[in-house]
Design a protein around this motif. Structure first.
Motif, PDB file in Angstrom:
ATOM      1  N   ASP A  41     -18.614  -5.338  -8.173  1.00 52.96           N
ATOM      2  CA  ASP A  41     -19.376  -6.325  -7.412  1.00 52.96           C
ATOM      3  C   ASP A  41     -18.618  -6.715  -6.146  1.00 52.96           C
ATOM      4  N   GLY A  42     -19.356  -7.134  -5.136  1.00 57.01           N
ATOM      5  CA  GLY A  42     -18.749  -7.633  -3.914  1.00 57.01           C
ATOM      6  C   GLY A  42     -18.656  -9.145  -3.919  1.00 57.01           C
ATOM      7  N   VAL A  43     -17.865  -9.682  -3.018  1.00 60.98           N
ATOM      8  CA  VAL A  43     -17.744 -11.130  -2.836  1.00 60.98           C
ATOM      9  C   VAL A  43     -18.740 -11.573  -1.777  1.00 60.98           C
ATOM     10  N   ASP A  44     -19.591 -12.553  -2.122  1.00 62.29           N
ATOM     11  CA  ASP A  44     -20.602 -13.049  -1.165  1.00 62.29           C
ATOM     12  C   ASP A  44     -21.424 -11.895  -0.625  1.00 62.29           C
ATOM     13  N   MET A  45     -22.148 -11.230  -1.508  1.00 65.07           N
ATOM     14  CA  MET A  45     -22.877 -10.022  -1.120  1.00 65.07           C
ATOM     15  C   MET A  45     -24.180 -10.298  -0.383  1.00 65.07           C
ATOM     16  N   MET A  69     -11.804  -0.590  -0.295  1.00 65.45           N
ATOM     17  CA  MET A  69     -13.059  -1.329  -0.286  1.00 65.45           C
ATOM     18  C   MET A  69     -12.997  -2.527  -1.231  1.00 65.45           C
ATOM     19  N   SER A  70     -12.543  -2.283  -2.444  1.00 63.71           N
ATOM     20  CA  SER A  70     -12.525  -3.321  -3.465  1.00 63.71           C
ATOM     21  C   SER A  70     -11.590  -4.468  -3.097  1.00 63.71           C
ATOM     22  N   ARG A  71     -10.408  -4.138  -2.543  1.00 61.76           N
ATOM     23  CA  ARG A  71      -9.448  -5.191  -2.184  1.00 61.76           C
ATOM     24  C   ARG A  71      -9.967  -6.076  -1.059  1.00 61.76           C
ATOM     25  N   LEU A  72     -10.884  -5.560  -0.267  1.00 59.69           N
ATOM     26  CA  LEU A  72     -11.503  -6.372   0.787  1.00 59.69           C
ATOM     27  C   LEU A  72     -12.669  -7.205   0.257  1.00 59.69           C
ATOM     28  N   GLY A  73     -13.010  -7.021  -1.012  1.00 61.25           N
ATOM     29  CA  GLY A  73     -14.130  -7.764  -1.582  1.00 61.25           C
ATOM     30  C   GLY A  73     -15.483  -7.150  -1.296  1.00 61.25           C
ATOM     31  N   VAL A  78     -16.416 -11.774   8.431  1.00 61.41           N
ATOM     32  CA  VAL A  78     -15.321 -10.843   8.732  1.00 61.41           C
ATOM     33  C   VAL A  78     -15.379  -9.666   7.771  1.00 61.41           C
ATOM     34  N   ARG A  79     -15.581  -9.958   6.493  1.00 62.00           N
ATOM     35  CA  ARG A  79     -15.707  -8.891   5.490  1.00 62.00           C
ATOM     36  C   ARG A  79     -16.865  -7.966   5.842  1.00 62.00           C
ATOM     37  N   ASN A  80     -17.977  -8.549   6.286  1.00 61.62           N
ATOM     38  CA  ASN A  80     -19.144  -7.784   6.700  1.00 61.62           C
ATOM     39  C   ASN A  80     -18.778  -6.760   7.777  1.00 61.62           C
ATOM     40  N   GLY A  81     -17.997  -7.197   8.754  1.00 55.10           N
ATOM     41  CA  GLY A  81     -17.578  -6.299   9.814  1.00 55.10           C
ATOM     42  C   GLY A  81     -16.565  -5.268   9.371  1.00 55.10           C
ATOM     43  N   MET A  82     -15.743  -5.625   8.388  1.00 55.87           N
ATOM     44  CA  MET A  82     -14.725  -4.683   7.932  1.00 55.87           C
ATOM     45  C   MET A  82     -15.338  -3.470   7.244  1.00 55.87           C
TER      46      MET A  82
END
Length: 403
Positions: free
Chosen positions: A393-397, A320-324, A192-196
């Motif tokens: 950094d991103g979450v689960d990059m 961007m950051s709040r979405l990880g 989902v994050r990927n699509g966001m």
């Protein structure tokens, strides 16, 4: 799908051929595409009495029983081709495997292949359809956010070649796209994050109202899968409005330029340096994280150039950051930016055409960015993002994180 009309004029020394391709396809909202009382899909295959389905293995494990029940109910023979396409398997080898299944099935020339899965699946299977007998029709059922609002909206299909992102591909429109957002209920959060990230792309340079909704509701939409997983009716309505607006904006931007004759493309925001960046790590970035790093740097560059205020720059980076999503990476270096610039100049006919916000919701293209300016912007950007969560950094990059 498409058809071509052409005419020939001749002289005693030359022939001139002039043709125009008509492209038409539908994107249709369907609630419960595999519910037996919904005939939208079955009606497309009734003339053939059967269907060949290329489907992501994970989607098959979740929905396989419902899919088989659906086709049995409608008296249609179903042949299933399961695939597991990671970014590293978005390759000619996977393409050849799918083409081999087409041969074994004995596809009739006008028979549409059913493609079910995320953007990687629809890209590779779509390219197989474009290549098989030069023009095999297909129907897409996207099952990820990136597929629903981005990959299946355009007519591009492709595979990677070595470390080159989407180097081999075609423009091949599907007959139709069936949009069923209920698939989001079972989509992992990293997808989902990927699509966001694609929603960030569309909104920051194309639709400020979408960006406002992401700013206000983004983390809740991520957590509840746009209201489809333990979300309130109100949040679900926000998600529906947002995704509808995103698809409409994508189509407004893409439809006049489906074959990318005009290389100044608004939706190429985030796609100037990311094609090189994405496949650089040992385990590739998720596409969304790679383009977001590009978009974040482009946002900093826009502020440096005076096209964006500091407040709006920080607002974009904050969403961007709040979405990880990743704002930076150790793999993003001045050397990589120079290499990526050289590569994208070949793709864009010698001009950089770097899309930046000017302001949020509108786009400007930069052609005069030097490698020195890029290096300076990168240095400033790296210092800037240290103040954000996870120091940028991103979450689960990375795509291999859960393999």
């Amino acid at each position: 799908m498409s058809n071509l009309q052409a005419q020939v004029t001749s002289t005693d020394r030359a022939f001139h051929v002039e043709g125009y391709e008509k492209i038409e396809y539908d994107l249709i909202y369907v609630d419960g595409v595999f519910a037996v009382d919904n005939t939208e899909l079955a009606d497309s295959y009734r003339p053939y009495g059967r269907a060949l389905m290329v489907i992501d293995e994970t989607v098959l494990s979740l929905y396989g029983d419902a899919i088989r029940t659906y086709f049995d109910h409608h008296g249609l023979d179903l042949t299933v081709v399961p695939v597991q396409i990671r970014e590293t398997a978005k390759s000619l080898e996977t393409f050849e495997t799918i083409v081999g299944e087409f041969d074994a099935f004995g596809l009739v020339r006008t028979e549409p292949v059913l493609v079910v899965g995320g953007g990687l699946t629809t890209d590779v299977a779509g390219y197989a359809c474009a290549s098989y007998r030069r023009n095999t029709p297909y129907i897409r059922i996207p099952t990820t956010l990136i597929g629903l609002i981005d990959a299946s909206v355009s007519i591009k299909v492709a595979v990677n070649y070595g470390k080159h992102k989407n180097r081999l591909g075609a423009y091949h429109a599907s007959q139709k796209v069936l949009l069923d957002f209920s698939f989001l209920a079972t989509l992992p959060e990293d997808q989902v994050r990927n699509g966001m990230a694609e929603l960030i792309k569309i909104s920051v340079v194309g639709n400020s109202e979408i960006f406002d909704m992401l700013d206000e509701h983004g983390p809740d939409l991520l957590r509840t899968r746009f209201g489809h997983l333990d979300g309130s009716a109100e949040l679900r309505a926000v998600g529906d409005r947002l995704t509808y607006a995103a698809i409409a904006t994508m189509l407004d931007l893409e439809a006049p330029n489906l074959h990318e004759i005009d290389l100044d493309r608004v939706i190429a925001f985030g796609h100037t340096w990311s094609p090189t960046l994405e496949l650089t790590p040992p385990a590739p970035f998720f596409h969304g994280h790679a383009i977001n790093i590009d978009m974040a740097l482009s946002t900093t560059l826009a502020e440096q150039r005076g096209h964006l205020t500091v407040a709006d720059r920080d607002r974009v980076l904050g969403v961007m950051s709040r979405l990880g999503l990743a704002l930076d990476s150790e793999f993003l270096t001045a050397e990589l930016l120079a290499e990526a610039t050289g590569s994208i100049l070949k793709t864009r006919d010698g001009l950089l055409r770097a899309a930046i916000p000017d302001p949020i919701g509108s786009c400007r293209f930069l052609n005069d960015v030097t490698t020195d300016e890029l290096a300076d912007a990168l240095q400033m950007h790296k210092k800037l993002v240290e103040e954000f969560d996870r120091a940028g950094d991103g979450v689960d990059m990375f795509t291999g994180a859960h393999d």
